[in-house]
Design an enzyme around this catalytic site. Structure first.
Site, PDB file in Angstrom:
ATOM      1  N   LYS A  11       0.582  -1.261  -0.197  1.00  0.00           N
ATOM      2  CA  LYS A  11      -0.060   0.368   0.005  1.00  0.00           C
ATOM      3  C   LYS A  11       0.432   1.181   0.351  1.00  0.00           C
ATOM      4  O   LYS A  11       2.448   1.234   0.264  1.00  0.00           O
ATOM      5  CB  LYS A  11      -0.684  -0.335   1.172  1.00  0.00           C
ATOM      6  CG  LYS A  11      -1.774  -1.010   1.261  1.00  0.00           C
ATOM      7  CD  LYS A  11      -2.568  -0.982   2.535  1.00  0.00           C
ATOM      8  CE  LYS A  11      -3.761  -1.745   2.540  1.00  0.00           C
ATOM      9  NZ  LYS A  11      -4.877  -1.645   1.766  1.00  0.00           N
ATOM     10  N   ARG A  28      -9.950 -11.974   3.064  1.00  0.00           N
ATOM     11  CA  ARG A  28     -10.364 -13.485   1.689  1.00  0.00           C
ATOM     12  C   ARG A  28      -9.988 -14.785   2.213  1.00  0.00           C
ATOM     13  O   ARG A  28     -10.742 -15.915   1.826  1.00  0.00           O
ATOM     14  CB  ARG A  28     -11.253 -12.982   0.562  1.00  0.00           C
ATOM     15  CG  ARG A  28     -10.729 -12.613  -1.086  1.00  0.00           C
ATOM     16  CD  ARG A  28     -10.745 -12.476  -1.901  1.00  0.00           C
ATOM     17  NE  ARG A  28     -10.893 -10.700  -1.183  1.00  0.00           N
ATOM     18  CZ  ARG A  28     -11.188  -9.933  -2.522  1.00  0.00           C
ATOM     19  NH1 ARG A  28     -11.358 -10.516  -3.718  1.00  0.00           N
ATOM     20  NH2 ARG A  28     -11.684  -8.687  -1.978  1.00  0.00           N
TER      21      ARG A  28
END
Length: 529
Positions: free
Chosen positions: A306, A380
Site C-alpha cells: 500500500k 478473503r
C-alpha cells in the site's frame, strides 16, 4: 490434476520454515488453571500491556461508570422534544421560559441541549432536541454536553425506548485513553438507569461497544495476532467457553494452509482462534450459530504494498474480529439459546523473504485451489479457511464480518456497512432491525454473472477480479464458494471506523461498532422467541 484434493487433516503442500522469531505451537483448550487466571484478570480490571494478556476486554466494564443506580431522587430531569414538535412545545411554556429558550437559540435540533434555570440559580431541568425518538446520537450529546451531576430521563416509555437512552448515553461517554495520562479528579455527568430498561442486556452491549472500539483503536504494535488471541481468550473465559488456538506451523499440520500462507512472512506467527459455547450443553438440538471475523492485525498490502496514506489506517483491519468477539459476548452474556462457534483467523500481512506473491496458487482447507490476484486482498484468503471449517458443523446461520474491500466504501461510504446474504428473509429481518436500532446496513447483491470475473486458468478460482469494478460483490462471491451448504449465510463488509469528517456525538473519530445492535436485535428475535 484438477480432481485431486488434499485430505482434510493433512495439507498436500510442503512444510515451510517458521517465520523468523516465531515459536509455532498449538495450545490446548483453555485449562482450569488458565481459566482461573483469566477470570482473575477480568475481575481485577487489570490492564496488562501487550504480551501479558488482555487489555481491551477488562477495560470494557469501566463503561458502566457512566451510570448511577436506578433511584433518580435528586437527579436533574431531562425532557425530550422532537424537532418537528418544537413550535407546539414552546407555545406551552411560561413566558419567562419562552424568553429563555429564544435567548439560548434553542430549536430542538438533534443533540441540541437547553439547560433551564432554577430560581436558585442552578439547573431546574434539561431539554434535549431530537430528530426522532430513536436518535441515539442525541443521547450521546447529553453525556458530553452536561456538567457533572446525576440526570434522569423524564416520561414513561417502553423498554426499547429506555434501552436506546442508556445505549446512546454510553456511546457518548467513550474515550480511548490507553496512551494518555488520566485526567486528575475528572468529573462526568451520570445517567440514572432509566426505569424499565433491560439493564443486563444494555450492559452487555455497552461492554461489547467498548471492546470493539478499543481493539480497533489499539495500534498493531500492541495488538498483534497473539494479543488478539488473548482478547478472545478473555471473552471466552468470562463465559466459561471452550477455546482452542492453533499457532504458526501447526496451522499447516491442522490443514489451515491459506491462513498460514498469508501470515507466514511476519515475525509474529499467524493464529486461528476457535471458541465454542452452548447455552445448555445438555441439549444437543439447540440451533447452531457460527461467527467468523477477519483478524488482520496490520495490513501492509504485502508485496502489492500500500501507499503510506493507504497504510495509515490499517490497524483497523482486524475490525471484523473485534466485531464477532463483541457480538459473541452479547450472545453469551444474555444466554441466547443457541450453540455458538466463533472462529477468528488472525495474521499480520507483512513482507519478508517468504512472503506469498501475486500469481501464487494457494491451497485451502476446502481443497479449492486459489490463484492469488493481489496480496492486498488477503482478508478473503484467511476467511475462506475459517468459514469452510465453520460450515462443517452445518450451522443454521453463519455470519462473517470483515473490513474487506474499499469498493464497499466507494459504494456506500464509511458509515453504512454492506451486507450480502444467501437468504432473503434473513436479510430483510436484519435490515428492519438496523432501522429500529439506529444501526443501519445496506444490502448488496450476490450477482451470480460476476462469478466469471473470478475465473482462473491455472487454479480452481482466482481470489479477485482483474478490473476495479464490482469489487465488493466479487469478494462476497469468492467467500460464498466456501459456504455452499450453509442454508443461511450473511457477509458484512464494514469500515469499522469513523474517519475524520464523518463524526457526530457518540461516534468519535476512530474505531466503531457497526451493525452490532442490529445483529443482536435480529438474533434475539430469531432465537429467543
Amino acid at each position: 490434476m484438477r480432481g485431486l484434493r488434499a485430505p482434510l487433516a493433512t495439507p498436500a503442500i510442503p512444510r515451510r520454515q517458521a517465520p523468523l522469531g516465531a515459536r509455532p505451537r498449538r495450545s490446548a483448550s483453555l485449562g482450569k488453571r488458565s481459566l482461573k487466571a483469566a477470570r482473575r484478570l477480568i475481575a481485577s480490571g487489570a490492564t496488562a500491556m501487550a504480551g501479558d494478556g488482555a487489555w481491551c476486554w477488562p477495560r470494557a466494564s469501566r463503561a458502566l461508570d457512566a451510570y448511577e443506580g436506578d433511584a433518580s431522587g435528586g437527579a436533574i430531569g431531562v425532557e425530550r422534544v422532537e424537532t418537528e414538535k418544537f413550535d407546539d412545545w414552546r407555545k406551552g411554556l411560561p413566558e419567562d421560559h419562552k424568553q429563555w429558550v429564544s435567548a439560548c437559540g434553542f430549536k430542538a435540533k438533534s443533540g441540541e441541549i437547553c439547560m433551564m434555570p432554577s430560581k436558585e440559580g442552578g439547573i431546574s431541568k434539561v431539554v434535549l432536541g431530537m430528530e426522532t425518538a430513536s436518535d441515539l446520537c442525541s443521547y450521546a450529546a447529553l453525556a458530553t454536553g452536561l456538567p457533572s451531576g446525576n440526570y434522569a430521563i423524564e416520561g414513561a416509555h417502553d423498554q426499547a425506548d429506555m434501552d436506546r437512552v442508556a445505549m446512546g448515553w454510553a456511546m457518548g461517554t467513550y474515550t480511548f485513553e490507553r496512551y494518555k495520562k488520566p485526567e486528575e479528579d475528572k468529573q462526568q455527568a451520570k445517567l440514572c438507569w432509566p426505569k424499565g430498561c433491560d439493564k443486563s442486556c444494555v450492559t452487555s452491549l455497552v461492554e461489547a461497544l467498548y471492546l470493539i472500539r478499543d481493539m480497533i483503536n489499539t495500534p498493531a504494535e500492541d495488538l498483534g495476532p497473539e494479543e488478539i488471541a488473548a482478547e478472545a481468550m478473555a471473552v471466552a473465559a468470562r463465559h466459561g467457553a471452550k477455546v482452542d488456538v492453533i499457532v504458526g506451523e501447526d496451522l499447516l499440520t491442522s490443514n489451515y494452509p491459506a491462513i498460514h500462507t498469508v501470515g507466514r512472512a511476519s515475525s509474529r506467527a499467524p493464529r486461528l482462534v476457535d471458541i465454542r459455547w452452548s447455552a445448555d450443553p445438555n441439549k444437543g438440538d439447540l440451533p447452531k450459530v457460527a461467527l467468523v471475523g477477519k483478524g488482520v492485525a496490520f495490513d501492509t498490502g504485502g508485496l502489492d504494498i500500500k501507499t503510506a496514506q493507504g497504510m495509515k489506517g490499517m490497524k483497523k483491519d482486524m475490525g471484523g474480529a473485534a466485531h464477532v468477539l463483541g457480538l459473541a459476548h452479547v450472545i453469551m452474556a444474555n444466554r441466547l439459546p443457541v450453540s455458538l462457534r466463533v472462529l477468528v483467523p488472525t495474521v499480520e500481512n507483512s513482507i519478508s523473504g517468504n512472503a506469498y506473491r501475486p500469481s501464487d496458487v494457494l491451497q485451502t482447507r476446502s481443497g479449492i485451489t486459489v490463484e492469488n490476484g493481489n496480496t492486498d486482498a488477503e482478508g478473503r484468503l484467511i476467511l475462506c479457511d475459517a468459514m469452510f471449517e465453520a460450515a462443517q458443523d452445518e450451522p443454521d446461520l453463519m455470519i462473517d464480518m470483515a473490513t474487506l474491500t474499499g469498493a464497499a466504501r466507494v459504494a456506500l461510504g464509511p458509515s453504512l456497512p454492506a451486507m450480502f446474504s444467501s437468504d432473503d428473509g434473513v436479510a430483510e429481518a436484519i435490515l428492519r432491525a438496523g432501522v429500529a436500532e439506529d444501526d443501519p446496513l445496506w444490502r448488496m447483491p450476490l450477482h451470480s454473472p460476476y462469478r466469471k470475473m473470478l475465473d482462473s486458468k491455472v487454479a480452481d478460482t482466482g481470489s479477485c477480479s482483474e478490473g476495479p469494478l464490482g469489487g465488493a460483490i466479487t469478494a462476497a462471491l469468492f467467500l460464498q464458494k466456501f459456504v455452499k451448504d450453509v442454508p443461511r449465510w450473511v457477509h458484512i463488509d464494514t469500515n469499522a471506523s469513523n474517519p475524520a469528517g464523518h463524526t457526530k456525538p457518540g461516534k468519535p473519530e476512530g474505531g466503531e461498532a457497526q451493525a452490532l445492535r442490529a445483529l443482536w436485535a435480529f438474533l434475539r428475535d430469531r432465537y429467543a422467541a
